[in-house]
Design a protein around this motif. Sequence first.
Motif, PDB file in Angstrom:
ATOM      1  N   UNK A 153     -10.338  22.265  10.082  1.00  0.00           N
ATOM      2  CA  UNK A 153     -10.987  23.084   9.056  1.00  0.00           C
ATOM      3  C   UNK A 153      -9.987  23.859   8.196  1.00  0.00           C
ATOM      4  N   UNK A 154      -8.814  24.191   8.754  1.00  0.00           N
ATOM      5  CA  UNK A 154      -7.916  25.126   8.066  1.00  0.00           C
ATOM      6  C   UNK A 154      -6.546  24.573   7.698  1.00  0.00           C
ATOM      7  N   UNK A 155      -6.167  23.407   8.236  1.00  0.00           N
ATOM      8  CA  UNK A 155      -4.809  22.908   8.004  1.00  0.00           C
ATOM      9  C   UNK A 155      -4.517  22.699   6.519  1.00  0.00           C
ATOM     10  N   UNK A 156      -3.354  23.147   6.115  1.00  0.00           N
ATOM     11  CA  UNK A 156      -2.890  22.912   4.755  1.00  0.00           C
ATOM     12  C   UNK A 156      -2.183  21.559   4.683  1.00  0.00           C
ATOM     13  N   UNK A 157      -1.922  21.114   3.480  1.00  0.00           N
ATOM     14  CA  UNK A 157      -1.231  19.844   3.319  1.00  0.00           C
ATOM     15  C   UNK A 157       0.119  19.832   4.006  1.00  0.00           C
ATOM     16  N   UNK A 158       0.828  20.941   3.941  1.00  0.00           N
ATOM     17  CA  UNK A 158       2.142  21.027   4.593  1.00  0.00           C
ATOM     18  C   UNK A 158       2.015  20.954   6.109  1.00  0.00           C
ATOM     19  N   UNK A 159       0.922  21.518   6.663  1.00  0.00           N
ATOM     20  CA  UNK A 159       0.694  21.436   8.107  1.00  0.00           C
ATOM     21  C   UNK A 159       0.505  19.984   8.533  1.00  0.00           C
ATOM     22  N   UNK A 160      -0.303  19.262   7.772  1.00  0.00           N
ATOM     23  CA  UNK A 160      -0.574  17.866   8.101  1.00  0.00           C
ATOM     24  C   UNK A 160       0.698  17.030   7.974  1.00  0.00           C
ATOM     25  N   UNK A 161       1.493  17.307   6.944  1.00  0.00           N
ATOM     26  CA  UNK A 161       2.766  16.608   6.791  1.00  0.00           C
ATOM     27  C   UNK A 161       3.676  16.877   7.986  1.00  0.00           C
ATOM     28  N   UNK A 162       3.665  18.114   8.454  1.00  0.00           N
ATOM     29  CA  UNK A 162       4.463  18.461   9.625  1.00  0.00           C
ATOM     30  C   UNK A 162       3.999  17.724  10.869  1.00  0.00           C
ATOM     31  N   UNK A 163       2.679  17.616  11.035  1.00  0.00           N
ATOM     32  CA  UNK A 163       2.138  16.894  12.184  1.00  0.00           C
ATOM     33  C   UNK A 163       2.513  15.412  12.117  1.00  0.00           C
ATOM     34  N   UNK A 164       2.465  14.838  10.925  1.00  0.00           N
ATOM     35  CA  UNK A 164       2.865  13.439  10.767  1.00  0.00           C
ATOM     36  C   UNK A 164       4.339  13.246  11.126  1.00  0.00           C
ATOM     37  N   UNK A 165       5.169  14.223  10.743  1.00  0.00           N
ATOM     38  CA  UNK A 165       6.597  14.138  11.052  1.00  0.00           C
ATOM     39  C   UNK A 165       6.837  14.196  12.559  1.00  0.00           C
ATOM     40  N   UNK A 166       6.052  15.020  13.255  1.00  0.00           N
ATOM     41  CA  UNK A 166       6.179  15.096  14.717  1.00  0.00           C
ATOM     42  C   UNK A 166       5.809  13.756  15.347  1.00  0.00           C
ATOM     43  N   UNK A 167       4.761  13.123  14.836  1.00  0.00           N
ATOM     44  CA  UNK A 167       4.361  11.805  15.331  1.00  0.00           C
ATOM     45  C   UNK A 167       5.508  10.802  15.160  1.00  0.00           C
ATOM     46  N   UNK A 168       6.193  10.863  14.031  1.00  0.00           N
ATOM     47  CA  UNK A 168       7.310   9.942  13.799  1.00  0.00           C
ATOM     48  C   UNK A 168       8.450  10.201  14.775  1.00  0.00           C
ATOM     49  N   UNK A 169       8.719  11.483  15.065  1.00  0.00           N
ATOM     50  CA  UNK A 169       9.762  11.798  16.055  1.00  0.00           C
ATOM     51  C   UNK A 169       9.360  11.293  17.430  1.00  0.00           C
ATOM     52  N   UNK A 170       8.081  11.400  17.743  1.00  0.00           N
ATOM     53  CA  UNK A 170       7.626  10.912  19.035  1.00  0.00           C
ATOM     54  C   UNK A 170       7.723   9.390  19.103  1.00  0.00           C
ATOM     55  N   UNK A 171       7.450   8.741  17.993  1.00  0.00           N
ATOM     56  CA  UNK A 171       7.584   7.287  17.942  1.00  0.00           C
ATOM     57  C   UNK A 171       9.042   6.871  18.209  1.00  0.00           C
TER      58      UNK A 171
END
Length: 251
Positions: A113-131
Amino acid sequence: MTAWTMSDTGRSAAGGLPAGETAAQLVHRRLRDDIVSMRRRPGDVIFEKEIALEARVSRTPVREALLRLADEKLIEIVPKSGTMVARIPAEILPEIIVARAALEAVTVRAAAESARGSDIAGLRAIIERQRETLATGDIDGFHATDEVMHRAIAEAGRLPGLWSMIVQIKVQLDRYRRLTLPQPHRMERALAEHEAIIDAIAGRDAETAAAAMDRHLDGLRVSLAPIRDLNPDYFSGDVGAVYDRWAGEMA
């Protein structure tokens, strides 16, 4: 278990402690990390003198750290017998998972409900590091990025205090979780589950995000029996009875 090098303890060349950290806190932090990460496994003996030499501190702060770890149920101090890493108390794992799932359902809904675009980009970056950690078989790195991702979800939902609460209650669960990661395809499944959670947050779909988080954490419940069978000496209590009761309640 790894040696306590100069860089591990954060000492300066002059031999000082990290700013704001006492010797007892340093020893507690490092031993706690070793136990939770399973570098020190249930039943391993802890030698007070050895720890003092490795950390280059006196035995007094080591004793203070050990007493604190005993209060946290991470070690057992047996008079005249010695000190050892405590076994994982199976009987409390179900309640911890239920509590964690309830709190993370709140944080993931809030993130959707509250995530900003930068938050989502950060989450995607974490997924890439985990990959990347998955590709190299880096279990420690995979676990570390898992922690970062769950914390980032709470922060994206503007609920960092809830993550602090989760950290406090999940210590024993983290020890068990570390036993699940080396299992075949477990990390691949976890990564796919993380991607589903982040996709739902990005899609502003709170219901789907909560359901994806619930499925992700439910994997810990269904893994208990095989992990118990592979590592029976790592758990205390009647693990079989706990699992049977847990499976019946969740059915």
